[in-house]
Design an enzyme around this catalytic site. Structure first.
Site, PDB file in Angstrom:
ATOM      1  N   ASP A  73       0.865  -1.143   0.086  1.00 27.40           N
ATOM      2  CA  ASP A  73      -0.542   0.036  -0.025  1.00 27.40           C
ATOM      3  C   ASP A  73       0.786   0.847  -0.524  1.00 27.40           C
ATOM      4  O   ASP A  73       0.178   2.102  -0.994  1.00 27.40           O
ATOM      5  CB  ASP A  73      -0.980   0.093   1.013  1.00 27.40           C
ATOM      6  CG  ASP A  73      -0.176  -0.315   2.597  1.00 27.40           C
ATOM      7  OD1 ASP A  73       0.731  -0.885   2.443  1.00 27.40           O
ATOM      8  OD2 ASP A  73      -0.860  -0.083   3.858  1.00 27.40           O
ATOM      9  N   ARG A  74       1.844   1.280   0.488  1.00 24.40           N
ATOM     10  CA  ARG A  74       2.804   2.252   0.612  1.00 24.40           C
ATOM     11  C   ARG A  74       3.378   2.588  -0.512  1.00 24.40           C
ATOM     12  O   ARG A  74       4.349   3.557  -0.922  1.00 24.40           O
ATOM     13  CB  ARG A  74       3.576   2.003   1.770  1.00 24.40           C
ATOM     14  CG  ARG A  74       3.415   2.384   3.155  1.00 24.40           C
ATOM     15  CD  ARG A  74       3.832   1.786   4.371  1.00 24.40           C
ATOM     16  NE  ARG A  74       4.726   2.885   4.717  1.00 24.40           N
ATOM     17  CZ  ARG A  74       6.085   2.962   5.580  1.00 24.40           C
ATOM     18  NH1 ARG A  74       6.282   1.958   6.161  1.00 24.40           N
ATOM     19  NH2 ARG A  74       6.851   3.712   5.743  1.00 24.40           N
ATOM     20  N   ASP A  84      -0.952   8.311   5.865  1.00 29.67           N
ATOM     21  CA  ASP A  84      -2.038   7.464   5.346  1.00 29.67           C
ATOM     22  C   ASP A  84      -2.784   6.939   6.467  1.00 29.67           C
ATOM     23  O   ASP A  84      -2.420   6.644   7.134  1.00 29.67           O
ATOM     24  CB  ASP A  84      -1.455   6.683   4.903  1.00 29.67           C
ATOM     25  CG  ASP A  84      -2.970   5.230   4.263  1.00 29.67           C
ATOM     26  OD1 ASP A  84      -3.459   5.484   4.172  1.00 29.67           O
ATOM     27  OD2 ASP A  84      -2.691   4.670   2.813  1.00 29.67           O
TER      28      ASP A  84
END
Length: 259
Positions: free
Chosen positions: A109-110, A129
């Protein structure tokens, strides 16, 4: 034609139907990641997402939960013969340079957030996030992911405190006008709201001080709107930055995704 692009998180999973002619998101489906454990729920959800659509037989996801990834991968193929790929299985060299000691330790996700920020904003960026963890990721305008910071997530911290202390109830976080609470809930909300505001502002300032750079600041995730009046730096809310990053990786790897 459409392709499935998804992000499997610890708490929330997002699956998007993307038009491959112009690569825009047509529909977004959210569900609690724990529901992935139910085979019947997952099959029903997949059928609903791809109903009456002309689909590519490849899907691309980011995932930080291998067991959920495996279940979605199996159901996708069983229900529709769609083969799911995870972004870290494919080459990322053309879309982002990862400048950290152990690339395997960077969450998908990063990476997607970094790609999404670089491709859209073309500037030095900090992506914040608000997920199960609160993450800060640093990307240069040259397309280099330089690492970041991981802090406890807001909901996770609330749940941990309320489950560990008998006299602390579960509560929702919101901005308190006055710093000093007049009851337990007000005191908790004040501590969490102003505590996280301070954490966010301080980390951004420290990143700028350490790198001697200024950054475009991008917020994403569930609490992106909550802190909008307490930030000392201007910021942008980009709720689809993760998905757009995966779309960019898909575009770059489209020809070899089948391999």
């Amino acid at each position: 034609m459409y392709v499935l692009i998804g992000d499997i998180g610890n708490t929330i999973t997002k699956v998007c139907l993307v038009d491959t002619k112009i690569f825009n998101i047509k529909k977004i489906f959210y569900f609690n990641s724990k529901q992935i454990k139910s085979k019947s729920f997952l099959a029903s959800k997949i059928k609903k997402i791809i109903k009456n659509k002309s689909m590519y037989k490849i899907a691309l996801f980011s995932s930080v939960v291998p067991k959920y990834q495996a279940k979605i991968k199996k159901i996708l193929f069983t229900v529709s013969k769609i083969k799911m790929r995870e972004i870290k299985e494919k080459s990322l060299k053309k879309v982002i340079k990862i400048n950290i000691k152990n690339k395997k330790q960077v969450g998908s996700d990063r990476i997607a957030n970094a790609v999404g920020a670089f491709k859209r904003y073309k500037s030095n960026c900090i992506v914040l996030d608000f997920g199960t963890a609160t993450t800060f990721d640093v990307i240069t305008k040259q397309g280099v992911y330089n690492g970041g910071i991981i802090a406890p997530g807001v909901n996770l911290s609330i749940q941990s405190l309320s489950s560990s202390a008998d006299q602390i109830p579960f509560f929702s976080i919101k901005k308190q006008k006055k710093i000093i609470g007049k009851n337990t809930i007000e005191a908790l909300r004040s501590g969490f709201y102003w505590g996280y505001s301070g954490l966010i502002n301080n980390i951004i300032l420290k990143i700028e001080s350490e790198t001697k750079k200024k950054y475009k600041i991008i917020f994403t995730g569930g609490y992106a709107h909550l802190f909008k009046t307490s930030m000392i730096k201007p910021f942008i809310i980009d709720k689809n930055i993760t998905i757009n990053g995966i779309i960019e990786i898909y575009k770059d790897n489209k020809s070899n995704l089948i391999k």
